[in-house]
Design a protein around this motif. Structure first.
Motif, PDB file in Angstrom:
ATOM      1  N   ASP A 120       7.839   3.472   2.871  1.00 50.13           N
ATOM      2  CA  ASP A 120       8.670   3.096   1.720  1.00 50.13           C
ATOM      3  C   ASP A 120       8.867   1.573   1.726  1.00 50.13           C
ATOM      4  O   ASP A 120       9.937   1.066   2.049  1.00 50.13           O
ATOM      5  CB  ASP A 120      10.014   3.833   1.824  1.00 50.13           C
ATOM      6  CG  ASP A 120      10.944   3.527   0.661  1.00 50.13           C
ATOM      7  OD1 ASP A 120      10.483   2.943  -0.334  1.00 50.13           O
ATOM      8  OD2 ASP A 120      12.140   3.873   0.769  1.00 50.13           O
ATOM      9  N   TRP A 121       7.826   0.859   1.329  1.00 48.70           N
ATOM     10  CA  TRP A 121       7.857  -0.603   1.395  1.00 48.70           C
ATOM     11  C   TRP A 121       8.929  -1.191   0.479  1.00 48.70           C
ATOM     12  O   TRP A 121       9.668  -2.098   0.873  1.00 48.70           O
ATOM     13  CB  TRP A 121       6.489  -1.175   1.024  1.00 48.70           C
ATOM     14  CG  TRP A 121       5.405  -0.814   1.993  1.00 48.70           C
ATOM     15  CD1 TRP A 121       4.447   0.149   1.845  1.00 48.70           C
ATOM     16  CD2 TRP A 121       5.190  -1.393   3.286  1.00 48.70           C
ATOM     17  NE1 TRP A 121       3.629   0.201   2.953  1.00 48.70           N
ATOM     18  CE2 TRP A 121       4.058  -0.736   3.851  1.00 48.70           C
ATOM     19  CE3 TRP A 121       5.822  -2.390   4.017  1.00 48.70           C
ATOM     20  CZ2 TRP A 121       3.574  -1.059   5.123  1.00 48.70           C
ATOM     21  CZ3 TRP A 121       5.334  -2.713   5.273  1.00 48.70           C
ATOM     22  CH2 TRP A 121       4.224  -2.050   5.808  1.00 48.70           C
TER      23      TRP A 121
ATOM     24  N   ALA B 159      -4.226   3.994   7.954  1.00 48.30           N
ATOM     25  CA  ALA B 159      -4.164   3.567   6.546  1.00 48.30           C
ATOM     26  C   ALA B 159      -3.337   4.538   5.722  1.00 48.30           C
ATOM     27  O   ALA B 159      -2.523   4.139   4.880  1.00 48.30           O
ATOM     28  CB  ALA B 159      -5.577   3.448   5.979  1.00 48.30           C
ATOM     29  N   SER B 160      -3.529   5.833   5.960  1.00 46.70           N
ATOM     30  CA  SER B 160      -2.758   6.841   5.223  1.00 46.70           C
ATOM     31  C   SER B 160      -1.277   6.743   5.560  1.00 46.70           C
ATOM     32  O   SER B 160      -0.417   6.864   4.673  1.00 46.70           O
ATOM     33  CB  SER B 160      -3.284   8.232   5.568  1.00 46.70           C
ATOM     34  OG  SER B 160      -2.497   9.229   4.949  1.00 46.70           O
ATOM     35  N   LYS B 161      -0.978   6.505   6.828  1.00 43.07           N
ATOM     36  CA  LYS B 161       0.427   6.364   7.238  1.00 43.07           C
ATOM     37  C   LYS B 161       1.067   5.150   6.577  1.00 43.07           C
ATOM     38  O   LYS B 161       2.205   5.219   6.104  1.00 43.07           O
ATOM     39  CB  LYS B 161       0.517   6.237   8.755  1.00 43.07           C
ATOM     40  CG  LYS B 161       0.141   7.502   9.516  1.00 43.07           C
ATOM     41  CD  LYS B 161       0.149   7.239  11.019  1.00 43.07           C
ATOM     42  CE  LYS B 161      -0.249   8.482  11.804  1.00 43.07           C
ATOM     43  NZ  LYS B 161      -0.316   8.203  13.259  1.00 43.07           N
ATOM     44  N   LEU B 162       0.333   4.043   6.544  1.00 44.57           N
ATOM     45  CA  LEU B 162       0.885   2.819   5.941  1.00 44.57           C
ATOM     46  C   LEU B 162       1.153   3.017   4.455  1.00 44.57           C
ATOM     47  O   LEU B 162       2.131   2.474   3.926  1.00 44.57           O
ATOM     48  CB  LEU B 162      -0.082   1.652   6.158  1.00 44.57           C
ATOM     49  CG  LEU B 162      -0.213   1.143   7.602  1.00 44.57           C
ATOM     50  CD1 LEU B 162      -1.309   0.084   7.701  1.00 44.57           C
ATOM     51  CD2 LEU B 162       1.111   0.568   8.105  1.00 44.57           C
ATOM     52  N   ARG B 163       0.315   3.784   3.788  1.00 47.80           N
ATOM     53  CA  ARG B 163       0.530   4.034   2.357  1.00 47.80           C
ATOM     54  C   ARG B 163       1.794   4.856   2.117  1.00 47.80           C
ATOM     55  O   ARG B 163       2.418   4.744   1.064  1.00 47.80           O
ATOM     56  CB  ARG B 163      -0.687   4.754   1.750  1.00 47.80           C
ATOM     57  CG  ARG B 163      -1.886   3.849   1.504  1.00 47.80           C
ATOM     58  CD  ARG B 163      -2.901   4.530   0.598  1.00 47.80           C
ATOM     59  NE  ARG B 163      -3.447   5.737   1.185  1.00 47.80           N
ATOM     60  CZ  ARG B 163      -4.535   5.773   1.955  1.00 47.80           C
ATOM     61  NH1 ARG B 163      -5.187   4.636   2.219  1.00 47.80           N
ATOM     62  NH2 ARG B 163      -4.971   6.918   2.446  1.00 47.80           N
ATOM     63  N   ARG B 164       2.174   5.692   3.075  1.00 55.03           N
ATOM     64  CA  ARG B 164       3.348   6.547   2.898  1.00 55.03           C
ATOM     65  C   ARG B 164       4.654   5.829   3.172  1.00 55.03           C
ATOM     66  O   ARG B 164       5.720   6.337   2.845  1.00 55.03           O
ATOM     67  CB  ARG B 164       3.232   7.765   3.829  1.00 55.03           C
ATOM     68  CG  ARG B 164       2.235   8.761   3.291  1.00 55.03           C
ATOM     69  CD  ARG B 164       1.938   9.933   4.225  1.00 55.03           C
ATOM     70  NE  ARG B 164       2.954  10.208   5.213  1.00 55.03           N
ATOM     71  CZ  ARG B 164       2.673  10.456   6.490  1.00 55.03           C
ATOM     72  NH1 ARG B 164       1.428  10.384   6.935  1.00 55.03           N
ATOM     73  NH2 ARG B 164       3.641  10.754   7.323  1.00 55.03           N
TER      74      ARG B 164
ATOM     75  N   ASP C 260      -3.273  11.979  11.240  1.00 56.17           N
ATOM     76  CA  ASP C 260      -3.534  11.193  10.032  1.00 56.17           C
ATOM     77  C   ASP C 260      -3.944   9.778  10.430  1.00 56.17           C
ATOM     78  O   ASP C 260      -3.610   9.270  11.508  1.00 56.17           O
ATOM     79  CB  ASP C 260      -2.324  11.128   9.096  1.00 56.17           C
ATOM     80  CG  ASP C 260      -2.763  11.167   7.627  1.00 56.17           C
ATOM     81  OD1 ASP C 260      -3.947  10.955   7.368  1.00 56.17           O
ATOM     82  OD2 ASP C 260      -1.901  11.412   6.760  1.00 56.17           O
TER      83      ASP C 260
END
Length: 549
Positions: free
Chosen positions: A231-232, A224-229, A221
């Motif tokens: 739990d900020w 960018a996709s990882k950063l979106r996932r 992946d």
């Protein structure tokens, strides 16, 4: 998945009953690994070593450092607590980011923080800079501490893991021995600043070993996709809650009374944030603390034990050297030598206990024995006074150290065995390490509060004091004054009373810690014996490019 079916309900299963995963059951030595595996393991051992040294080395040097920099007892406590606070806040963040981004990026970020923090600490000219350096080291140390254990779960199967957890415990425990001794040597015969400088060459070895030899499968992946996932919001809620909950514990009874708004308001808000965090964690795709990790009695009981173990361990490592410096009027080096029985047995038993699990394939009886020995050992320590013999001070430390050592490693095995799936085992160990460090932070804060409040009343009962010791009327200066106890000239009766004030204040800490151990021992009765025979591997497992040799 077999492990998911077995563990999600916390089904008891004897540890010596193997779980079959196919026809290939040929006995292969757990030691038969490629050289890259050993070099990668060495990088983890070194990372754990510097964190352990850094966690314990400052304790005996605090009085000298605080005196040289003109700090107060409160600043001295903050120098220790700030490290633990930073570690506690960032550990869950490292675990969840490494589960989404992969282990390597967070690992090198942690090394970078630790490197910079060590330099800031070493060049500090005031206590504020010392605390800033300790915070940066905590940001790095938190990652190194938790990721080392998480990566071991990636590199091994559940069946192999007791041996490798035992090996990882050695540098962790050796650091607990060498830390106070190195801290004492540097503070007495060189300068406490070397407690920062000596980290740099170790990091210089650790980073290249990890970079070139840690062969973990990369996660597919895009970044960018990882950063979106990630739990900020969960990470933010936990960080705010952990800080607001922990900070008031450090100043309650010292800077502000327990009943003051300065203590109660942030403390209550912190609890509310943590409750909100726990509720919110039901919804994210990649939560910081997945609810499924807590879904069985073995996990729940193990986490309670980890929290209490951390509270006891870190409080003892800070306050035992201070006890011998204050009550026995010893130098930092003498105090470090005096606590060797505790540290040696922590080292020996942390490894031996894991190897015993490797041989017996069972863990529950060891945890029970560990809590009993720890509660009895600390309880007996409350009998100490300045006339106590070396045999008694050493013997009681042996009991406590044996319990601490067993509980260093064995609960991590139980926690991983309770994980719902093989990919949850890294998260499970990360949650446990976070609980242990959070407990350590609370243990230090509660210890500081118990010491300061008791000392203040004990000194007040002495009435007016000579000018040379009048500063003790301010309990915030008690720790910084400890090195000067060997230098002041006072009537014997007054000197005895001051030493007794230190002894009584520290004895209250032993009472609290013994009670903690007893509570954890009772809770451990509910543990279940789960199978350790799984040979499944997770998605970030060790790549087997050269394992055919």
């Amino acid at each position: 998945m077999v492990s998911a079916t077995r563990n999600s309900g916390d089904i008891e299963k004897p540890g010596n009953v193997p779980t079959s995963f196919g026809a290939e059951e040929k006995p292969v030595s757990n030691w038969k690994k490629p050289y890259q595996f050993y070099l990668a393991s060495l990088s983890l051992w070194l990372a754990v070593l510097i964190v352990s040294l850094d966690s314990t080395g400052l304790a005996v040097a605090i009085p000298v450092m605080t005196t040289q920099l003109g700090g107060t007892t409160l600043e001295a406590f903050w120098a220790s607590i700030s490290f633990m606070l930073a570690v506690t806040v960032v550990q869950p963040i490292y675990v969840t980011t490494s589960d989404v981004l992969g282990r390597r990026i967070p690992l090198f970020v942690a090394l970078g923080f630790f490197f910079v923090g060590a330099i800031v600490f070493a060049v500090a000219e005031n206590m504020a800079t010392v605390i800033a350096g300790r915070v940066l080291q905590g940001f790095g140390g938190g990652g190194l501490d938790v990721l080392s254990e998480v990566i071991v779960t990636d590199m091994t199967t559940m069946k192999e893991r007791p041996l490798w957890i035992g090996l990882l415990s050695f540098p962790m425990a050796v650091g607990s021995i060498l830390g106070p001794i190195i801290g004492a040597l540097f503070s007495e015969y060189a300068t406490w600043r070397w407690l920062g400088w000596y980290n740099l060459p170790i990091i210089g070895i650790t980073a290249p070993l990890a970079f070139f030899f840690m062969q973990l499968k990369p996660l597919e992946d895009s970044l960018a996709s990882k950063l979106r996932r990630l739990d900020w919001l969960g990470m933010l809620l936990f960080a705010i809650g952990a800080i607001l909950f922990s900070v008031p514990l450090s100043w309650a009874g010292a800077m502000y009374p327990w009943g003051s708004w300065q203590t109660l308001v942030p403390f209550i808000i912190g609890i509310l944030f943590l409750i909100g965090f726990a509720i919110y964690e039901k919804w994210p795709t990649e939560p910081v603390f997945p609810h499924r990790i807590f879904g069985n009695i073995t996990a729940q009981t193990t986490l309670v034990g980890a929290f209490i173990h951390g509270a006891i361990l870190y409080a003892l490592l800070l306050y035992l050297p201070l006890y011998f410096q204050a009550v026995f009027v010893e130098t930092p080096l003498q105090a470090a030598v005096h606590i060797l029985p505790l540290c040696v047995f922590v080292v020996v038993l942390s490894g031996a206990a894991a190897f015993a699990v490797e041989a017996s394939r069972m863990y529950r009886w060891e945890i029970w024995v560990g809590w009993i020995l720890l509660a009895v050992g600390i309880g007996l320590m409350s009998l100490w006074d300045r006339n106590t013999s070396t045999a008694e001070t050493a013997g009681f430390q042996v009991l406590a150290g044996t319990g601490l050592g067993i509980l260093f490693t064995v609960p991590t095995i139980a926690m991983q065995a309770s994980a719902p799936t093989v990919d949850d085992q890294g998260l499970a160990i990360g949650v446990l390490v976070s609980f242990r460090l959070f407990g350590g932070l609370v243990g230090l804060a509660v210890g500081a509060t118990a010491f300061t409040s008791t000392f203040e009343s004990a000194i007040a009962s002495l009435g007016s004091l000579p000018e040379s010791v009048a500063i003790l009327k301010e309990s915030a200066s008690a720790v910084a004054f400890i090195p000067r106890l060997r230098e002041v000239t006072l009537p014997q009766g007054l000197m005895d009373a001051i030493i007794n004030a230190y002894g009584d204040s520290l004895r209250n800490i032993w009472y609290v810690l013994a009670a903690f151990a007893a509570i954890a021992g009772i809770a451990s009765v509910f543990l279940k014996e789960l199978s350790l025979e799984s040979e499944e591997v997770g998605r970030q497992n060790w790549e087997v490019k050269e394992e055919t040799s």
